[in-house]
Design an enzyme around this catalytic site. Structure first.
Site, PDB file in Angstrom:
ATOM      1  N   MET A 161       0.844  -1.208   0.000  1.00 51.72           N
ATOM      2  CA  MET A 161       0.000   0.000   0.000  1.00 51.72           C
ATOM      3  C   MET A 161       0.875   1.252   0.000  1.00 51.72           C
ATOM      4  O   MET A 161       0.984   1.978   0.978  1.00 51.72           O
ATOM      5  CB  MET A 161      -0.940  -0.022   1.213  1.00 51.72           C
ATOM      6  CG  MET A 161      -1.946   1.112   1.285  1.00 51.72           C
ATOM      7  SD  MET A 161      -3.059   1.224  -0.127  1.00 51.72           S
ATOM      8  CE  MET A 161      -4.538   0.420   0.525  1.00 51.72           C
ATOM      9  N   GLY A 162       1.518   1.499  -1.127  1.00 47.02           N
ATOM     10  CA  GLY A 162       2.254   2.755  -1.318  1.00 47.02           C
ATOM     11  C   GLY A 162       1.369   3.716  -2.090  1.00 47.02           C
ATOM     12  O   GLY A 162       0.144   3.612  -2.088  1.00 47.02           O
ATOM     13  N   ARG A 163       2.044   4.641  -2.790  1.00 45.15           N
ATOM     14  CA  ARG A 163       1.289   5.663  -3.542  1.00 45.15           C
ATOM     15  C   ARG A 163       0.344   5.055  -4.571  1.00 45.15           C
ATOM     16  O   ARG A 163      -0.810   5.461  -4.699  1.00 45.15           O
ATOM     17  CB  ARG A 163       2.263   6.594  -4.261  1.00 45.15           C
ATOM     18  CG  ARG A 163       2.907   7.637  -3.396  1.00 45.15           C
ATOM     19  CD  ARG A 163       3.865   8.470  -4.232  1.00 45.15           C
ATOM     20  NE  ARG A 163       5.036   7.676  -4.550  1.00 45.15           N
ATOM     21  CZ  ARG A 163       6.248   7.896  -4.054  1.00 45.15           C
ATOM     22  NH1 ARG A 163       6.451   8.905  -3.255  1.00 45.15           N
ATOM     23  NH2 ARG A 163       7.257   7.128  -4.372  1.00 45.15           N
ATOM     24  N   THR A 166       0.815  -4.683 -11.779  1.00 46.25           N
ATOM     25  CA  THR A 166       1.408  -3.562 -12.526  1.00 46.25           C
ATOM     26  C   THR A 166       2.771  -3.200 -11.931  1.00 46.25           C
ATOM     27  O   THR A 166       3.293  -2.128 -12.217  1.00 46.25           O
ATOM     28  CB  THR A 166       0.502  -2.310 -12.474  1.00 46.25           C
ATOM     29  OG1 THR A 166       0.184  -2.040 -11.107  1.00 46.25           O
ATOM     30  CG2 THR A 166      -0.761  -2.491 -13.283  1.00 46.25           C
ATOM     31  N   ARG A 178       6.140  -5.525 -10.952  1.00 44.49           N
ATOM     32  CA  ARG A 178       7.261  -6.128 -11.673  1.00 44.49           C
ATOM     33  C   ARG A 178       6.938  -7.605 -11.925  1.00 44.49           C
ATOM     34  O   ARG A 178       6.413  -8.295 -11.040  1.00 44.49           O
ATOM     35  CB  ARG A 178       8.554  -6.025 -10.858  1.00 44.49           C
ATOM     36  CG  ARG A 178       9.167  -4.622 -10.824  1.00 44.49           C
ATOM     37  CD  ARG A 178       9.726  -4.202 -12.185  1.00 44.49           C
ATOM     38  NE  ARG A 178      10.375  -2.901 -12.161  1.00 44.49           N
ATOM     39  CZ  ARG A 178       9.795  -1.755 -12.539  1.00 44.49           C
ATOM     40  NH1 ARG A 178       8.540  -1.732 -12.951  1.00 44.49           N
ATOM     41  NH2 ARG A 178      10.479  -0.615 -12.513  1.00 44.49           N
ATOM     42  N   GLU A 235      10.576  -9.547 -20.091  1.00 43.80           N
ATOM     43  CA  GLU A 235       9.792  -8.670 -20.956  1.00 43.80           C
ATOM     44  C   GLU A 235      10.531  -8.492 -22.279  1.00 43.80           C
ATOM     45  O   GLU A 235      11.704  -8.108 -22.252  1.00 43.80           O
ATOM     46  CB  GLU A 235       9.563  -7.314 -20.291  1.00 43.80           C
ATOM     47  CG  GLU A 235       8.672  -7.444 -19.078  1.00 43.80           C
ATOM     48  CD  GLU A 235       8.384  -6.116 -18.384  1.00 43.80           C
ATOM     49  OE1 GLU A 235       8.893  -5.072 -18.831  1.00 43.80           O
ATOM     50  OE2 GLU A 235       7.646  -6.140 -17.397  1.00 43.80           O
ATOM     51  N   HIS A 289       3.824  -3.364 -20.565  1.00 42.36           N
ATOM     52  CA  HIS A 289       4.462  -2.459 -19.594  1.00 42.36           C
ATOM     53  C   HIS A 289       4.197  -0.987 -19.974  1.00 42.36           C
ATOM     54  O   HIS A 289       5.143  -0.218 -20.198  1.00 42.36           O
ATOM     55  CB  HIS A 289       5.970  -2.738 -19.486  1.00 42.36           C
ATOM     56  CG  HIS A 289       6.538  -2.326 -18.154  1.00 42.36           C
ATOM     57  ND1 HIS A 289       7.568  -2.970 -17.527  1.00 42.36           N
ATOM     58  CD2 HIS A 289       6.215  -1.298 -17.326  1.00 42.36           C
ATOM     59  CE1 HIS A 289       7.863  -2.375 -16.398  1.00 42.36           C
ATOM     60  NE2 HIS A 289       7.049  -1.343 -16.237  1.00 42.36           N
ATOM     61  N   ALA A 332       2.132   1.189 -18.119  1.00 45.42           N
ATOM     62  CA  ALA A 332       1.451   1.929 -17.045  1.00 45.42           C
ATOM     63  C   ALA A 332       1.797   3.417 -17.022  1.00 45.42           C
ATOM     64  O   ALA A 332       0.936   4.253 -16.760  1.00 45.42           O
ATOM     65  CB  ALA A 332       1.749   1.289 -15.694  1.00 45.42           C
TER      66      ALA A 332
HETATM   67  C1  DGY Z   1       8.588   2.425 -13.453  1.00 42.92           C
HETATM   68  O1  DGY Z   1       8.753   3.647 -13.555  1.00 42.92           O
HETATM   69  O2  DGY Z   1       9.164   1.753 -12.608  1.00 42.92           O
HETATM   70  C2  DGY Z   1       7.625   1.792 -14.403  1.00 42.92           C
HETATM   71  O3  DGY Z   1       7.644   0.418 -14.317  1.00 42.92           O
HETATM   72  C3  DGY Z   1       7.836   2.238 -15.834  1.00 42.92           C
HETATM   73  O4  DGY Z   1       7.502   3.542 -15.955  1.00 42.92           O
END
Ligand code: DGY
Length: 331
Positions: A155-157, A237, A239, A268, A287, A289
């Site tokens: 539970m981070g940002r 989302t 790793r 990846e 990848h 996001a």
């Molecule tokens: C990050 O910044 O760590 C993301 O996986 C890619 O933007």
């Protein structure tokens, strides 16, 4: 006075890149694919700074080949591609780009969650295949979202931003697992901190937002998936290596869980024979996001700041290893 030499391992948005080009003698890698490790090492060995991507492995051996290297500025919030302890030991500053990709990443987690639950991508493929012949009273049945339970692991940002969307949009109850209490999540969203077993057992949606470390590698595996509801949707989302993908594929194939949506894989891109690619109930995004105009521009700005500040011997804007300050390498 000559400008400091830096290697920029890919073309990034001009907001940051132009400033790097102005302040430094920059060698920019223009390839669509990342430079090989040999090329990275060869180029970095002549530089005082490297602006790296998550696809560039910056390990102790590379740093040893770079006697003038003073700063590694990662164009990412994650920095598992960099051996930070080795950098600190050598007096090299490491920077990253936190904060600016929180909303974009939470949006993709949200998109994967609803798309996997409601079988949107599978439906799209069905339409394209010509199989759609009529409205189907018993076809394409997915999972409800309203009032369900969301489990956030880490539970981070970003976890908080996803939870906020799910509470606001669907009145979800939020459980979370984290080493630390998140006051904002508890106060604003009514989130409850629980152990991982309870989170897995009670959540309808499990979204992974942990950092990749030796301790978290493979934390989602056959045993973990078995503890989840058969109707559960899993989202990653963070790793790829946090998840044992063979176990995930088996869990999806055997109906141990309902569906998954992931923005990250291991490696990846996934190998062509990765079983996840054959599953109708697994959505795999490449990848993406942080891939919005605003986010990538802001990331390039921070990455440029970190690089230039590091070379100037000043504190980085976002400093992964501030403990290096007392013994950082000098020009
Ligand atoms: C990050 O910044 O760590 C993301 O996986 C890619 O933007």
């Amino acid at each position: 006075m000559s400008k400091p030499r830096v290697f920029v391992t890919r073309v990034i948005p001009s907001a940051g890149l132009d400033r790097v080009l102005h302040a430094c003698e920059a060698d920019v890698w223009h390839g669509h694919l990342p430079p090989s490790h040999e090329i990275l090492l060869e180029k970095a060995s002549r530089c005082e700074g490297v602006l790296s991507l998550l696809t560039d492995k910056i390990d102790a051996a590379l740093m040893d080949a770079c006697p003038r290297l003073r700063v590694v500025s990662n164009y990412a919030v994650g920095f598992n591609n960099i051996d930070v302890d080795a950098a600190t030991a050598r007096g090299i500053c490491v920077g990253n780009t936190p904060g600016v990709l929180t909303d974009a990443t939470a949006d993709i987690a949200f998109a994967l969650l609803i798309a996997a639950a409601r079988r949107v991508v599978e439906g799209h493929a069905y339409t394209l295949s010509g199989k759609w012949k009529t409205w189907e009273p018993m076809g394409h049945i997915g999972q409800d979202l309203q009032g369900k339970t969301l489990g956030i692991v880490g539970m981070g940002r970003i976890g908080y931003a996803l939870a906020k969307r799910c509470v606001g949009g669907w009145g979800m109850k939020v459980l979370y697992n984290d080493l630390h209490r998140n006051d904002a999540a508890e106060d604003d969203l009514g989130a409850e901190r629980v152990d991982l077993n309870r989170l897995l057992a009670e959540s309808d949606f499990v979204s992974l937002h942990a950092n990749l470390t030796d301790g978290t590698r493979g934390m989602f595996n056959a045993e973990t998936f078995r503890k989840m509801k058969r109707t559960a949707v899993f989202v990653n989302t963070a790793r790829g290596p946090l998840v044992d993908e063979t176990a995930l594929a088996e869990a999806l194939h055997d109906g141990v869980i309902f569906a998954a949506g992931v923005d990250v894989t291991d490696p990846e891109p996934p190998h062509a024979d990765n079983p996840l690619l054959k599953l109708h109930n697994c959505i795999i995004a490449p990848h993406i996001a942080s891939a919005t105009v605003h986010t990538r521009t802001a990331m390039s700005d921070i990455a440029a700041d970190n690089l230039i500040l590091g070379i100037e011997g000043k504190p980085l804007r976002h400093w992964v290893n501030p403990d290096v300050a007392a013994h950082r390498r000098k020009a």
